[in-house]
Motif scaffolding. Structure first.
Motif, PDB file in Angstrom:
ATOM      1  N   TYR A  32      53.653 -25.354  48.668  1.00  0.00           N
ATOM      2  CA  TYR A  32      52.500 -24.448  48.759  1.00  0.00           C
ATOM      3  C   TYR A  32      52.082 -23.958  47.373  1.00  0.00           C
ATOM      4  O   TYR A  32      50.892 -23.995  47.021  1.00  0.00           O
TER       5      TYR A  32
ATOM      6  N   LEU B  91      44.954 -21.523  53.901  1.00  0.00           N
ATOM      7  CA  LEU B  91      45.833 -21.983  54.981  1.00  0.00           C
ATOM      8  C   LEU B  91      45.481 -21.310  56.297  1.00  0.00           C
ATOM      9  O   LEU B  91      45.477 -21.948  57.357  1.00  0.00           O
TER      10      LEU B  91
ATOM     11  N   ILE C 165      51.426 -16.050  58.042  1.00  0.00           N
ATOM     12  CA  ILE C 165      51.805 -17.156  57.154  1.00  0.00           C
ATOM     13  C   ILE C 165      52.621 -16.624  55.983  1.00  0.00           C
ATOM     14  O   ILE C 165      53.624 -17.221  55.578  1.00  0.00           O
TER      15      ILE C 165
ATOM     16  N   LEU D 279      51.514 -26.029  59.189  1.00  0.00           N
ATOM     17  CA  LEU D 279      51.518 -25.791  57.747  1.00  0.00           C
ATOM     18  C   LEU D 279      51.964 -27.039  56.989  1.00  0.00           C
ATOM     19  O   LEU D 279      51.399 -27.386  55.947  1.00  0.00           O
TER      20      LEU D 279
ATOM     21  N   GLU E 225      49.137 -29.514  56.671  1.00  0.00           N
ATOM     22  CA  GLU E 225      48.152 -29.121  55.660  1.00  0.00           C
ATOM     23  C   GLU E 225      48.678 -29.320  54.241  1.00  0.00           C
ATOM     24  O   GLU E 225      47.922 -29.611  53.318  1.00  0.00           O
TER      25      GLU E 225
END
Length: 301
Positions: A45, A55, A66, A85, A88
């Motif tokens: 991330y 996100l 998140i 997540l 992504e």
């Protein structure tokens, strides 16, 4: 493996300044198996350039939730949100799913709970089961040696689990491993952190007692009295070894317990041969000073 809130940007990636508050650190209460998948997810991330708002908009999940997930705060997350997540962030499902399941059991979740929150994504979780080719080649190259190192600290089941988890974690962070200064060193740091998280410690020092019963010197003895003496000597040696700095301890375990040559140790650790020899020399001097101290003035009289 602990990571800073904002790790260095890997080569080839531009640093991104995110609007809003920075992501906080992982909660101290997060266990080792939970951290095993959470650390790589946070690293991915932080390197992605995405914000929590990005996100949130993409997975349609509250930004605050998140943030809690990425800090390990609150209830253990259900697989659906972890899976969303990961998709992504471009993370592979299969190693993440295995590590997530282990951490769910550590969090005292039942098999029924795991099944209930994965049933809609179970087929997705089982896809992409083959790691990158260079990851597989690396695993074939070092796995047996990693198992020998882990065996000095753990029983057979824990040893196998620790090494398997190591390669799952590496799979999740393989891009970072390849972008690091030395992939071998990156991988060894993951192995060591994984093994040490499962190793019994006393006064903050890892215990090596299990290895005492696997030494070549002990196996060669048939007389029970001699074997007991050797066990006592081995335990005394391993207690002293546990006081060594981490780099010296690793070198001594690989050299003295696993029987590897200095060149092999250098390749496994991803450090220069001169560093291996220096660590072994300093460790040997320390152990000799503890186990064979020079006679004092009183003893000479």
């Amino acid at each position: 493996m602990t990571t800073p809130t904002e790790p260095p940007v890997p080569p080839g990636r531009s640093s991104t300044v995110r609007p809003g508050r920075k992501l906080g650190p992982i909660a101290a209460s997060v266990g080792s198996t939970h951290r095993a998948w959470l650390d790589p997810m946070r690293e991915t991330y932080l390197a992605s350039g995405l914000t929590l708002s990005d996100l949130s908009a993409r997975v349609r999940f509250a930004k605050s939730k998140i943030s809690e997930l990425l800090r390990g705060v609150g209830l253990y997350p259900r697989w659906e949100i972890v899976h969303l997540l990961a998709a992504e962030l471009g993370m592979p499902n299969w190693p993440l799913y295995r590590l997530w399941c282990q951490a769910a059991f550590e969090a005292h979740k039942s098999s029924e709970w795991i099944d209930s929150c994965t049933e809609r994504t179970s087929t997705l979780a089982a896809t992409d089961t083959a790691p990158p080719l260079d990851h597989r080649a690396f695993r074939e190259l070092v796995e047996t040696d990693y198992l020998l190192y882990a065996q000095a600290f753990l029983d057979d089941d824990q040893r196998d689990a620790a090494v398997s988890d190591t390669f799952d974690i590496l799979w999740l962070s393989w891009n970072e491993a390849l972008a690091s200064h030395d992939t071998r060193r990156y991988a060894w740091d993951v192995l060591r952190a994984t093994v040490m998280s499962r190793t019994p410690h006393r006064d903050g020092r890892p215990e090596l007692g299990i290895a005492a019963f696997d030494t070549a010197a002990l196996q060669a003895l048939t007389d029970p009295a001699h074997r007991m003496n050797q066990v006592a000597e081995s335990l005394e040696l391993f207690t002293a070894m546990s006081r060594l700095p981490s780099s010296q301890l690793d070198v001594m375990v690989l050299r003295r317990l696993c029987g590897f040559l200095p060149d092999t140790v250098s390749a496994l650790l991803g450090v220069p041969l001169a560093a291996v020899r220096s660590d072994e020399r300093h460790a040997t001097r320390f152990l000799e000073s503890v186990l064979c101290p020079p006679p004092t003035e009183g003893n000479l009289q």
